[in-house]
Design a protein around this motif. Structure first.
Motif, PDB file in Angstrom:
ATOM      1  N   ARG A 184      57.452  56.047 -16.291  1.00  0.00           N
ATOM      2  CA  ARG A 184      57.031  55.727 -14.920  1.00  0.00           C
ATOM      3  C   ARG A 184      58.165  55.052 -14.144  1.00  0.00           C
ATOM      4  O   ARG A 184      58.019  53.986 -13.570  1.00  0.00           O
ATOM      5  N   ARG A 242      63.423  60.904  -7.912  1.00  0.00           N
ATOM      6  CA  ARG A 242      63.575  61.436  -9.267  1.00  0.00           C
ATOM      7  C   ARG A 242      64.507  62.643  -9.267  1.00  0.00           C
ATOM      8  O   ARG A 242      65.351  62.783 -10.134  1.00  0.00           O
ATOM      9  N   LEU A 283      59.153  60.338 -16.023  1.00  0.00           N
ATOM     10  CA  LEU A 283      57.702  60.365 -15.843  1.00  0.00           C
ATOM     11  C   LEU A 283      57.017  59.559 -16.942  1.00  0.00           C
ATOM     12  O   LEU A 283      56.094  58.790 -16.685  1.00  0.00           O
TER      13      LEU A 283
END
Lengths: 322, 345
Positions: B144, B152, B141
């Motif tokens: 990014r 993910r 995260l």
């Protein structure tokens, strides 16, 4: 009669959430004058609780049972009253973090003088002179007595803690992870110091550590602890070359060696919880030799030939646990 | 081309035809010593801790270099400087052939993904409020990366499988306090490799763990290395370095005093400091009790570095010249790629 003999020592801790944690489960060993015994095991195995228990230093949430015979007399029987006269005087202890054992706002010398005066070993000028001798005996120049602990390096602080432990000429020195926070060269200096204190003054040493090579280096005998009990005990040479308990063998195999062949292997799994009764052998879930009997029946520590003992059912079947 | 560069090629620090994953040249890091109010008012001169003083080494892909030494020798500072977590005073840090020394925070960000740090203490490095899933997902995260939520998830599962927390489902929703020390360190490693780094810097990765689980973590690092990662491992434990490193660099007071293939350094040490250090390492087998060569005292602090060879005040074989000559790390005649900084070698 041994100098120090610990017989079926048990320690339980009351838990906040209710119930008890059986931290030390029937531990027994003997120590002769000048002998060095290693008490080895991993975190949570009960090795530190064992020595705190035999010195009566556990918090009030702990209950202790068993016998601690010093020259044949049970010092645990009368609680604090019977232990106090022997603590520091006959049985002295050195802890891991020497910084925590020393008072940061008092000079090192004054703290040793305090021990000498408290235990009525010496007073005033005599106590100061004795402090100088003690520091000298652990390799610290006597004129450093006026320094504060923070002015000492880690190794010097550990030496000072040892000097303080020697203040009343104890017959047994208990060292709990005495070299763990130290660099390897300083560790070697401290091990050499402990070695010479034992050989020169006949001091008996109980070395508590997780570090097998340190025990192999310094001790005559070792007791290997797992899940609150001693699973194997014997001369260090025999423990390494002919282990009679799989945990001993696997622990050595997990320890990297400078010139050893092969890659160290970890031991899968984790030790059992000690807040519930143990069924079977406490090591059976991690053991590579476990069989049906290990699941149901707890093995007892049995005497074996060669001045040793082990708690493993395999010893009833085969002559040697390979 | 300077003499130092010639030497680096000679001892094979550079890969043939290609650049190493990470190359450090002449790294210097120092910290000012606090003067205190009285010192400032009295305008006492600034003093410095010379933590790292001219360190050069390289880490190849698929290689584990162990930086060993006693506390205060500068090994951790070196690792931090390599990751640009502390600013070097001088020197050059090349990552994948690119000089990253002049790069600023923003330009470094994409590179940070490719070089990851594993801390010593998995009890401190994991956020107690984050589940395993969240801890391993967080780096994705932040950077990014990792695509959609489902992608993910898959990355997180893969990372957990790579650190042998199997099956991953069993661990995803657990919290650090429900894990053993070894499992925590595996989660921390998973959070590092989820970004697909090329270099791992592991600072004493097993020293807080029990002996019975250390080997598992080290073997895991070894498998990641085999998979092509370059690993710089900081350790004080020579036995661990001997068993798991490809190369060992021994540091003393801010310098590498000996460097070479692990087995060559351990079995045929050249520098008197390395020899002494190896002689005091306790052995598993009581029959191998060593003939210890114990150096007196402790390393001087890095504020007052001795003249000439910095090891000379404690050296058992020092001669008069050692007080004058600051020896360079040079091929030691102990085999290819083995170098020592001692005029008596």
């Amino acid at each position: 009669m041994s100098l120090l003999s610990v017989e079926s020592l048990n320690v339980w801790f009351d838990l906040d959430i209710g119930g008890e944690l059986h931290a030390v489960q029937g531990v027994g060993f003997e120590l002769e004058p000048g002998e060095r015994l290693g008490l080895v095991g991993e975190s949570g195995c009960g090795k530190t609780t064992t020595v705190l228990g035999l010195l009566g230093l556990l918090p009030s949430s702990a209950s202790v049972a068993g016998r601690v015979l010093l020259n044949g007399v049970d010092i645990l029987a009368g609680g604090e009253e019977t232990i106090r006269p022997h603590r520091w005087v006959d049985l002295a202890i050195v802890f891991q973090g020497a910084m925590n054992a020393l008072n940061p706002v008092k000079t090192v010398g004054s703290q040793i003088v305090e021990v000498l005066e408290l235990h009525e070993q010496a007073r005033g000028r005599e106590a100061k002179a004795r402090t100088g001798e003690l520091l000298d005996s652990v390799g610290i120049p006597a004129d450093r007595a006026e320094r504060f602990p923070h002015e000492f390096s880690g190794g010097m602080r550990q030496r000072a803690a040892i000097a303080m432990a020697l203040a009343c000429n104890p017959s047994v020195l208990i060292a709990d992870e005495p070299t763990t926070a130290l660099d390897v060269m300083v560790q070697a200096q401290i091990l050499e110091l402990l070695d010479s204190l034992c050989s020169d003054f006949g001091l008996a040493l109980l070395l508590v550590t997780h570090d097998l090579p340190v025990v192999a280096e310094l001790c005559d005998r070792a007791a290997v602890m797992y899940a609150g009990e001693i699973v194997e005990q014997g001369p260090v040479d025999a423990l390494y070359h002919e282990p009679r308990h799989p945990y001993t063998r696997l622990l050595f195999a997990a320890t990297p060696d400078l010139y050893g062949e092969g890659v160290p292997a970890s031991i899968p799994g984790a030790p059992p919880r000690l807040d519930r009764p143990l069924v079977g052998c406490p090591f059976h879930t991690r053991c590579d030799r476990a069989f049906a009997r290990c699941v149901d029946e707890r093995p007892l520590l049995k005497e074996l030939d060669g001045d040793r003992s082990a708690a493993c059912h395999l010893n009833d079947i085969v002559a040697e646990v390979v | 081309m300077t003499g130092r560069r010639d030497f680096r090629q000679e001892v094979g620090l550079r890969e043939d035809g290609a650049h190493p994953l990470m190359a450090v040249e002449d790294l210097v890091v120092c910290y000012p010593v606090a003067r205190g109010l009285a010192g400032t008012l009295a305008r006492r001169p600034h003093r410095f801790v010379h933590a790292v003083e001219g360190v050069s080494f390289a880490v190849k892909r698929g290689e584990l270099l162990a930086l060993v030494g006693e506390s205060g020798c500068g090994k951790t500072t070196t690792a931090q400087a390599v990751l640009r977590l502390v600013e070097p005073v001088s020197g050059r840090i090349e990552f994948d052939g690119r000089d990253i020394t002049p790069l600023h925070t923003r330009a470094l960000r994409p590179l940070r993904r490719r070089m990851q740090l594993i801390y010593q203490d998995p009890y401190e490095s994991l956020d107690p409020r984050l589940s395993v899933r969240a801890a391993v997902e967080e780096p994705l995260l932040i950077h990014r990366l990792g695509g959609s939520k489902d992608d993910r998830r898959e990355h997180v599962r893969e990372a957990l499988a790579r650190v042998e927390l199997n099956p991953p489902e069993l661990f995803l929703d657990r919290y650090p306090h429900e894990l053993s020390g070894g499992q925590r360190q595996r989660v921390a490693i998973a959070a590092s490799i989820v970004l697909g780094p090329d270099l791992l810097v592991a600072d004493e990765p097993v020293s807080m763990l029990d002996v019975s689980v250390r080997a598992g973590i080290l073997s895991l690092l070894d498998r990641l290395r085999e998979g092509g990662l370059g690993i710089l491992m900081i350790t004080h434990d020579l036995s661990t370095a001997a068993r798991f490193a490809d190369r060992i660099a021994v540091m003393y007071l801010g310098r590498i005093v000996e460097e070479g293939p692990a087995q060559s350094v351990v079995r045929n040490p050249q520098h008197p400091y390395t020899k002494a250090l190896l002689s005091v390492v306790p052995r598993r087998d009581p029959r191998e009790r060593s003939k210890r060569e114990i150096l007196s005292g402790e390393a001087p602090d890095a504020v007052r570095i001795p003249s000439g060879c910095r090891f000379h005040p404690r050296c058992p074989i020092a001669i008069a010249d050692c007080k004058q000559i600051d020896p360079a790390l040079e091929p030691a005649g102990a085999g290819a790629g083995h170098a020592a900084a001692c005029i008596r070698v």
